[in-house]
Scaffold this motif. Structure first.
Motif, PDB file in Angstrom:
ATOM      1  N   THR A 282       0.829  -1.203   0.000  1.00  0.00           N
ATOM      2  CA  THR A 282       0.000   0.000   0.000  1.00  0.00           C
ATOM      3  C   THR A 282       0.866   1.256   0.000  1.00  0.00           C
ATOM      4  O   THR A 282       0.577   2.232  -0.712  1.00  0.00           O
ATOM      5  CB  THR A 282      -0.947   0.011   1.211  1.00  0.00           C
ATOM      6  OG1 THR A 282      -1.801  -1.141   1.150  1.00  0.00           O
ATOM      7  CG2 THR A 282      -1.816   1.262   1.209  1.00  0.00           C
ATOM      8  N   THR A 283       1.933   1.238   0.783  1.00  0.00           N
ATOM      9  CA  THR A 283       2.842   2.386   0.824  1.00  0.00           C
ATOM     10  C   THR A 283       3.447   2.640  -0.551  1.00  0.00           C
ATOM     11  O   THR A 283       3.532   3.791  -1.005  1.00  0.00           O
ATOM     12  CB  THR A 283       3.969   2.137   1.849  1.00  0.00           C
ATOM     13  OG1 THR A 283       3.391   1.982   3.139  1.00  0.00           O
ATOM     14  CG2 THR A 283       4.946   3.301   1.874  1.00  0.00           C
TER      15      THR A 283
ATOM     16  N   ALA B  91       1.478   6.412  -7.103  1.00  0.00           N
ATOM     17  CA  ALA B  91       0.366   7.255  -7.528  1.00  0.00           C
ATOM     18  C   ALA B  91       0.719   8.734  -7.387  1.00  0.00           C
ATOM     19  O   ALA B  91       0.360   9.555  -8.238  1.00  0.00           O
ATOM     20  CB  ALA B  91      -0.883   6.923  -6.720  1.00  0.00           C
ATOM     21  N   ASP B  92       1.440   9.075  -6.329  1.00  0.00           N
ATOM     22  CA  ASP B  92       1.846  10.465  -6.119  1.00  0.00           C
ATOM     23  C   ASP B  92       2.836  10.898  -7.203  1.00  0.00           C
ATOM     24  O   ASP B  92       2.716  11.995  -7.766  1.00  0.00           O
ATOM     25  CB  ASP B  92       2.471  10.619  -4.737  1.00  0.00           C
ATOM     26  CG  ASP B  92       2.856  12.061  -4.436  1.00  0.00           C
ATOM     27  OD1 ASP B  92       1.965  12.923  -4.442  1.00  0.00           O
ATOM     28  OD2 ASP B  92       4.052  12.327  -4.197  1.00  0.00           O
TER      29      ASP B  92
ATOM     30  N   SER C 113      -6.733   0.227  -3.697  1.00  0.00           N
ATOM     31  CA  SER C 113      -6.179  -0.829  -2.860  1.00  0.00           C
ATOM     32  C   SER C 113      -7.236  -1.892  -2.598  1.00  0.00           C
ATOM     33  O   SER C 113      -8.384  -1.568  -2.271  1.00  0.00           O
ATOM     34  CB  SER C 113      -5.693  -0.235  -1.537  1.00  0.00           C
ATOM     35  OG  SER C 113      -5.500  -1.237  -0.567  1.00  0.00           O
TER      36      SER C 113
ATOM     37  N   GLU D 234       0.823   4.080  -2.967  1.00  0.00           N
ATOM     38  CA  GLU D 234       0.599   5.501  -2.704  1.00  0.00           C
ATOM     39  C   GLU D 234       1.740   6.350  -3.270  1.00  0.00           C
ATOM     40  O   GLU D 234       1.513   7.401  -3.869  1.00  0.00           O
ATOM     41  CB  GLU D 234       0.478   5.740  -1.198  1.00  0.00           C
ATOM     42  CG  GLU D 234      -0.794   5.161  -0.595  1.00  0.00           C
ATOM     43  CD  GLU D 234      -0.810   5.244   0.921  1.00  0.00           C
ATOM     44  OE1 GLU D 234       0.267   5.513   1.513  1.00  0.00           O
ATOM     45  OE2 GLU D 234      -1.883   5.028   1.511  1.00  0.00           O
TER      46      GLU D 234
ATOM     47  N   GLU E 125      -3.530  -2.152  -6.373  1.00  0.00           N
ATOM     48  CA  GLU E 125      -2.795  -2.895  -5.343  1.00  0.00           C
ATOM     49  C   GLU E 125      -3.691  -3.915  -4.667  1.00  0.00           C
ATOM     50  O   GLU E 125      -4.749  -3.581  -4.148  1.00  0.00           O
ATOM     51  CB  GLU E 125      -2.222  -1.919  -4.310  1.00  0.00           C
ATOM     52  CG  GLU E 125      -1.424  -2.574  -3.189  1.00  0.00           C
ATOM     53  CD  GLU E 125      -2.292  -2.934  -1.983  1.00  0.00           C
ATOM     54  OE1 GLU E 125      -2.170  -4.087  -1.486  1.00  0.00           O
ATOM     55  OE2 GLU E 125      -3.078  -2.073  -1.553  1.00  0.00           O
TER      56      GLU E 125
ATOM     57  N   GLU F 186      -8.748  -1.552   0.799  1.00  0.00           N
ATOM     58  CA  GLU F 186      -9.804  -0.547   0.904  1.00  0.00           C
ATOM     59  C   GLU F 186     -11.134  -1.108   0.413  1.00  0.00           C
ATOM     60  O   GLU F 186     -12.186  -0.850   1.009  1.00  0.00           O
ATOM     61  CB  GLU F 186      -9.424   0.692   0.094  1.00  0.00           C
ATOM     62  CG  GLU F 186      -8.245   1.468   0.656  1.00  0.00           C
ATOM     63  CD  GLU F 186      -7.876   2.654  -0.206  1.00  0.00           C
ATOM     64  OE1 GLU F 186      -8.523   2.849  -1.257  1.00  0.00           O
ATOM     65  OE2 GLU F 186      -6.949   3.393   0.166  1.00  0.00           O
TER      66      GLU F 186
ATOM     67  N   TYR G  40      -5.147   5.525  -7.511  1.00  0.00           N
ATOM     68  CA  TYR G  40      -4.816   4.136  -7.207  1.00  0.00           C
ATOM     69  C   TYR G  40      -5.956   3.535  -6.397  1.00  0.00           C
ATOM     70  O   TYR G  40      -6.715   4.239  -5.720  1.00  0.00           O
ATOM     71  CB  TYR G  40      -3.485   4.023  -6.456  1.00  0.00           C
ATOM     72  CG  TYR G  40      -3.572   4.238  -4.956  1.00  0.00           C
ATOM     73  CD1 TYR G  40      -3.725   3.160  -4.086  1.00  0.00           C
ATOM     74  CD2 TYR G  40      -3.509   5.516  -4.421  1.00  0.00           C
ATOM     75  CE1 TYR G  40      -3.804   3.358  -2.715  1.00  0.00           C
ATOM     76  CE2 TYR G  40      -3.581   5.722  -3.056  1.00  0.00           C
ATOM     77  CZ  TYR G  40      -3.731   4.641  -2.209  1.00  0.00           C
ATOM     78  OH  TYR G  40      -3.825   4.837  -0.854  1.00  0.00           O
TER      79      TYR G  40
END
Length: 204
Positions: free
Chosen positions: A29-30, A36-37, A45, A33, A99, A48, A43
């Motif tokens: 996940t990190t 995506a940044d 997950s 992120e 992800e 989620e 993105y």
């Protein structure tokens, strides 16, 4: 993030559809992120989406995990939602990051770059110590999920042969992992790409 970690300040112009996969605590996940940044894109997950399903059913995460072990309904619902997302973004010709444990399999040939992360079990357990799910639950869930994926789709979740990039996140940490992945995205050239490993669509 430790005091020694600083964000990787890179902005990349790319239209690649990326997938990030790996077991709990690997940093998937990190990384998603961070990618995506850097790509200035959306993105999604799988975690989620799973929590979204739990909220819709007014259940806790642990309750939903237990319920998932009783039938294939929840797993397939999660995979169907992720597959619809992969179909949408696979045809969009825009950057996107998906992800989940099965992201590489679910996106299949729609993905431009499939990344798998891992780390030793003791490292992953330490990283997930503050989560709702206990270490013992995590270990049991990994074994059960692997069995379910093989039963549902005939796949080995630990098969790394079709991934384009595999990283042990215990060796490089957050910034190093992101830097490696961004370098792969930056250096990708479709003109010299001799082809990803073909992956059949999952029948979810």
């Amino acid at each position: 993030m430790s005091s020694q970690d600083t964000p990787v300040d890179r902005q990349i112009d790319s239209n690649l559809f990326l997938t990030v996969s790996g077991p709990p605590g690997c940093g998937a996940t990190t990384l998603a992120e961070g990618l995506a940044d850097a790509l200035d894109c959306a993105y999604v997950s799988g975690g989620e989406i799973f929590r979204e399903i739990a909220e819709e059913r007014d259940e806790t995460l642990s309750q939903l995990i237990a319920e998932a072990g009783e039938s294939d309904e929840l797993d397939r619902e999660l995979d169907r939602r992720l597959q619809r997302i992969a179909e949408k973004w696979g045809a969009a010709n825009k950057p996107f990051v998906l992800e989940s444990r099965l992201a590489g399999w679910i996106a299949g040939n729609r993905a431009d770059l499939r990344i798998r992360l891992n780390a030793p079990e003791e490292v992953r357990i330490e990283r997930t110590g503050d989560r709702e799910e206990m270490a013992s639950e995590m270990q049991v869930r990994e074994v059960i999920e692997a069995q379910r994926y093989e039963s549902y789709y005939g796949i080995d979740i630990d098969d790394q042969s079709f991934y384009d990039l595999t990283i042990n996140t215990a060796r490089w940490g957050q910034d190093g992992t992101l830097d490696i992945a961004l370098t792969a995205v930056e250096q990708y050239d479709a003109a010299v790409d001799e082809g990803a490993v073909p992956t059949p669509d999952l029948d979810v």
